[in-house]
Design an enzyme around this catalytic site. Structure first.
Site, PDB file in Angstrom:
ATOM      1  N   SER A  85       0.953  -1.204  -0.003  1.00  0.00           N
ATOM      2  CA  SER A  85       0.154  -0.315   0.132  1.00  0.00           C
ATOM      3  C   SER A  85       0.914   1.264   0.022  1.00  0.00           C
ATOM      4  O   SER A  85       1.513   1.517   0.993  1.00  0.00           O
ATOM      5  CB  SER A  85      -0.961  -0.046   1.366  1.00  0.00           C
ATOM      6  OG  SER A  85      -1.779  -1.135   1.131  1.00  0.00           O
ATOM      7  N   LYS A 160      -7.242   1.867  -2.895  1.00  0.00           N
ATOM      8  CA  LYS A 160      -6.603   1.647  -1.490  1.00  0.00           C
ATOM      9  C   LYS A 160      -6.721   2.887  -0.696  1.00  0.00           C
ATOM     10  O   LYS A 160      -6.929   2.809   0.521  1.00  0.00           O
ATOM     11  CB  LYS A 160      -5.359   0.980  -1.514  1.00  0.00           C
ATOM     12  CG  LYS A 160      -4.601   0.435  -0.227  1.00  0.00           C
ATOM     13  CD  LYS A 160      -5.720  -0.310   0.439  1.00  0.00           C
ATOM     14  CE  LYS A 160      -5.101  -0.825   1.851  1.00  0.00           C
ATOM     15  NZ  LYS A 160      -4.021  -1.568   2.141  1.00  0.00           N
ATOM     16  N   LYS A 228       0.743   5.891   7.987  1.00  0.00           N
ATOM     17  CA  LYS A 228       1.495   5.814   6.585  1.00  0.00           C
ATOM     18  C   LYS A 228       0.336   5.987   5.631  1.00  0.00           C
ATOM     19  O   LYS A 228       0.388   6.948   4.971  1.00  0.00           O
ATOM     20  CB  LYS A 228       2.219   4.789   6.423  1.00  0.00           C
ATOM     21  CG  LYS A 228       2.974   4.731   5.060  1.00  0.00           C
ATOM     22  CD  LYS A 228       2.114   3.639   4.246  1.00  0.00           C
ATOM     23  CE  LYS A 228       2.092   2.273   4.575  1.00  0.00           C
ATOM     24  NZ  LYS A 228       1.453   1.391   3.556  1.00  0.00           N
TER      25      LYS A 228
END
Length: 280
Positions: A85, A160, A228
């Site tokens: 990701s 995502k 993140k």
């Protein structure tokens, strides 16, 4: 997450060679019938498909793009699938660097956490060429229950990012509801049962209620990683000129949890932040 995913591919009859900086990960693969590589070069050389599953942009850039990385050793015609990701920009960088080498590229991040990886029930969102997606589909079907080609290169990472935005907001809302219900003296289990059966029901509620009920924050998906990911979505939204009022607040709350020492806990530990605000 990469370890159980590799195991599923072995069970499906594929010849899987794995490399990881953590010896225990490759030892686990070998115990399942895969082959442990002693170097990245050994893992990549001769492979028809290379799958990377890494924590963040710097790791993907280093492993794939730098000298001695995946693109150094991948043969023409190799299909490179990055299931990390990361930001959409990294996916575009990889595709641009791979094209002159005749290496095909898909960005295919996943949702579902460690439990989804173990159960082969991941949601996989894939960006890249339709023909490359079709070639990779049998592999994806061994890893996930929802597999969708969402568009060109970078689209998988964009979807995502949206996924992580929604999950963070849902987790925060669930955490606030749990603290509210407990403070009101309502039976929490019964309340969550009925909420889960109505419009408030969600996969987040179903999967994370037990962690919040029992204060069990063993990591399935760490707050550090969600922090993140929230950086990824806010960066992408800023580039597009899209405001994210709730997303920005959720990102701050995730950052606050991390600053308070909860980064290594499951992201259901956002509950701890609400409890701190409520005075314990």
């Amino acid at each position: 997450m990469g370890a159980p995913m590799a195991g599923h591919l072995v069970k499906a009859g594929h010849a899987v060679t794995g490399y990881d900086l953590v010896d225990a990960a490759v030892e686990r693969l070998a115990a399942q019938g895969g082959r442990a590589a002693e170097s990245l070069a050994e893992a990549v050389t001769g492979a028809e498909v290379v799958i990377t599953m890494l924590p963040a942009d710097p790791h993907v850039r280093s492993v794939v793009l730098e000298e001695g990385g995946v693109l150094t050793h991948a043969a023409p015609g190799t299909l490179l699938i990055d299931m990390s990701s990361v930001t959409p920009g990294i996916a575009l960088e990889i595709a641009a660097a791979a094209a002159p080498l005749d290496v095909r590229v898909l960005d295919a991040p996943v949702s579902g956490g460690e439990a989804g990886a173990v159960e082969a029930g991941l949601s996989i969102m894939v960006g890249g060429e339709a023909a490359d997606f079709a070639a990779a589909r049998p592999l994806f079907d061994r890893l996930g229950s929802t597999v969708v080609h969402v568009g060109p290169t970078g689209a998988g990472q964009t979807v995502k990012a949206a996924n992580q935005l929604i999950v963070a907001v849902h987790l925060q809302a669930l955490a606030e509801a749990v603290v509210f219900l407990r403070r009101a003296g309502v039976d929490l289990g019964s309340a969550l049962d009925v909420l889960g059966g109505g419009l408030a029901g969600s996969t987040v509620l179903a999967r994370k209620r037990a962690a919040m009920e029992h204060h069990d924050f063993r990591p399935g998906f760490r707050i550090d990683l969600h922090h993140k990911d929230m950086g990824n979505v806010t960066e992408a939204a800023r580039a597009l000129g899209v405001p994210l009022p709730l997303g920005a607040l959720a990102a701050q709350l995730v950052a606050s949890a991390r600053a308070n020492g909860d980064g290594g806990l499951d992201h259901a530990a956002l509950l701890r932040g609400v409890e701190r605000l409520a005075g314990g």
